[in-house]
Design an enzyme around this catalytic site. Structure first.
Site, PDB file in Angstrom:
ATOM      1  CB  THR A  40     -10.992  11.859 123.360  1.00  0.00           C
ATOM      2  OG1 THR A  40     -11.255  13.087 124.009  1.00  0.00           O
ATOM      3  CG2 THR A  40     -11.928  11.726 122.184  1.00  0.00           C
TER       4      THR A  40
ATOM      5  CG  ASP B 179     -14.587  13.295 126.267  1.00  0.00           C
ATOM      6  OD1 ASP B 179     -13.655  13.412 125.465  1.00  0.00           O
ATOM      7  OD2 ASP B 179     -14.833  14.110 127.170  1.00  0.00           O
ATOM      8  CG  HIS B 180     -12.439  12.713 129.328  1.00  0.00           C
ATOM      9  ND1 HIS B 180     -12.100  14.029 129.603  1.00  0.00           N
ATOM     10  CD2 HIS B 180     -12.109  12.507 128.038  1.00  0.00           C
ATOM     11  CE1 HIS B 180     -11.549  14.554 128.527  1.00  0.00           C
ATOM     12  NE2 HIS B 180     -11.543  13.670 127.560  1.00  0.00           N
TER      13      HIS B 180
END
Ligand code: GP9
Ligand code: MN
Length: 433
Positions: A82, A260-261
């Site tokens: 993050t 975010d990922h």
């Protein structure tokens, strides 16, 4: 030293993408929401389990007539997860090859972050996240990035009564409802970054969450609950969106929504194959699995799906152009995604990359369009030249970004229109707020 900055500035200036006249300044002066969907991957968009949409609210937003939705947008985080996403989105600087840039350099480095530049243009800037303020060194880093406010755990007492073992002890529905009260008090225009967390590994569920949506049946227990917490996040997002509409903020704000990922790591290949309904998956599939949604909504935007290849490093230059903020001399490594000459090379933190022509993943090469493997040594001369040139660009971009961060080079970069921040002027504790 300042001398190290020269070649970096030259490289950035020669690779900068000019703004698209169609979009430059069209959102000038509007509020900006940056809605950070924890661990949310692109494959969840329009994905169904037993015929039911996992994320009906996000799907509707993704396909909305005023939302530009990117379907070839990748996460570019490294070990900072993050915090790498935040570093990229707020600075257009990469995280580090290992560790977290926010943790290692957030307190002491000089930055020229988006929030700082916006606040010097009259914006109020605020970050919202229910975790403890020290996580990822946010409380110190945000002072270096120019956040006026940081609403963290102490500001969300209602959520503490929630099931503590779920999503870092923070239920997004409560977090977002309580955040709305704070947002309402922000002087406009504001830049508000809202970071969710319930949809976080290992995707624990409580009764409400598991009753709302069926788990998948891969047999991998951290994977099978992912759609349940993603559905919960979607419900929370839907409630927040309705509040935005009733409060009138929906129409006078630019709303950025991004994942975010990845949520499911490469260690769950069997389960990923089942989720993607494939007998087995290749590195090509794993690369596609690194896609996260990126959506830009504004009431005056003509929406649509945008196939441009890009990533988190590109978000800030894109925002600056939409807001009409000059960025022809910033030290930002991304390219405006809406520019007609946006460079479609997505650098991953480990030196792999994605372009419309070739994907390099875990050191193997693939035709982007067909998913067919490319053996570098047997490839044509022109393909080898393309791969080599792309690799040179990726390596240079990552190396220069690392130099700026590890060398704290922005302390040498004085711009007439940017005042250096006085970090001690910022205070985020509840009692002083
Ligand atoms: C921690 C939360 C999750 O505060 O933002 O961070 P992550 O584990 O995704 O980096
Ligand atoms: Mn995360």
């Amino acid at each position: 030293t300042a001398a190290e900055l020269k070649p970096i500035q030259k490289w950035i200036n020669s690779h900068r993408a000019p703004a698209n006249v169609k979009y430059y300044g069209v959102e000038k002066g509007k509020n900006v929401f940056v809605f950070h969907l924890e661990s949310f991957q692109q494959f969840l968009i329009d994905y169904k389990v037993n015929g039911k949409e996992v994320t009906p609210n996000l799907n509707a937003f993704y396909h909305d007539q005023h939302t530009i939705s990117f379907d070839n947008f990748y996460n570019q985080v490294g070990q900072g997860k993050t915090s790498d996403a935040e570093t990229m989105l707020d600075n257009s600087l990469f995280g580090l090859p290992s560790g977290s840039a926010m943790v290692k350099y957030g307190t002491s480095n000089t930055f020229q972050s988006g929030p700082a530049i916006l606040s010097q243009m009259g914006y109020t800037t605020a970050a919202f996240h229910g975790d403890v303020p020290s996580f990822w060194n946010r409380n110190n880093t945000y002072k270096s990035w120019g956040y006026d406010y940081f609403f963290s755990k102490d500001f969300y007492p209602n959520s503490l009564k929630a099931d503590y073992n779920v999503g870092y002890g923070m239920l997004d529905k409560i977090f977002l409802k309580d955040s709305a009260k704070y947002i309402q008090q922000l002087p406009q225009p504001f830049y508000a970054k809202i970071i969710t967390v319930t949809n976080h590994y290992p995707y624990e569920t409580n009764k409400e969450i598991s009753n709302q949506f069926p788990a998948t049946t891969t047999g991998d227990k951290t994977v099978d609950h992912y759609v349940q917490t993603a559905h919960y996040l979607d419900t929370a997002f839907g409630e927040f969106l309705s509040w935005l509409k009733t409060s009138g903020l929906y129409n006078n704000s630019v709303i950025y929504v991004y994942g975010d990922h990845y949520g499911i790591s490469e260690n769950h290949q069997q389960a990923i194959a089942q989720l993607l309904k494939k007998s087995e998956i290749t590195n090509y599939d794993l690369a596609q699995f690194q896609k996260v949604p990126f959506m830009v909504h504004a009431s005056n935007l003509q929406g649509g799906i945008n196939h441009t290849y890009g990533g988190e490093i590109d978000v800030l230059p894109t925002l600056f152009d939409l807001l009409g903020i000059p960025s022809n001399d910033t030290i930002q490594f991304g390219n405006d995604l809406l520019s007609t000459s946006h460079r479609q090379i997505v650098s991953f933190r480990n030196g792999d990359f994605a372009t419309p022509t070739v994907i390099k993943m875990n050191g193997t090469y693939w035709h982007t369009a067909t998913g067919k493997a490319i053996k570098y040594k047997d490839a044509s001369k022109s393909m080898k030249a393309y791969i080599d040139a792309t690799q040179r660009y990726v390596d240079q971009q990552l190396d220069y970004s690392d130099e700026v961060v590890t060398g704290d080079l922005l302390r040498f970069y004085h711009r007439s229109d940017f005042k250096t921040l006085v970090k001690k002027d910022y205070n985020y504790t509840l009692k002083d707020s």
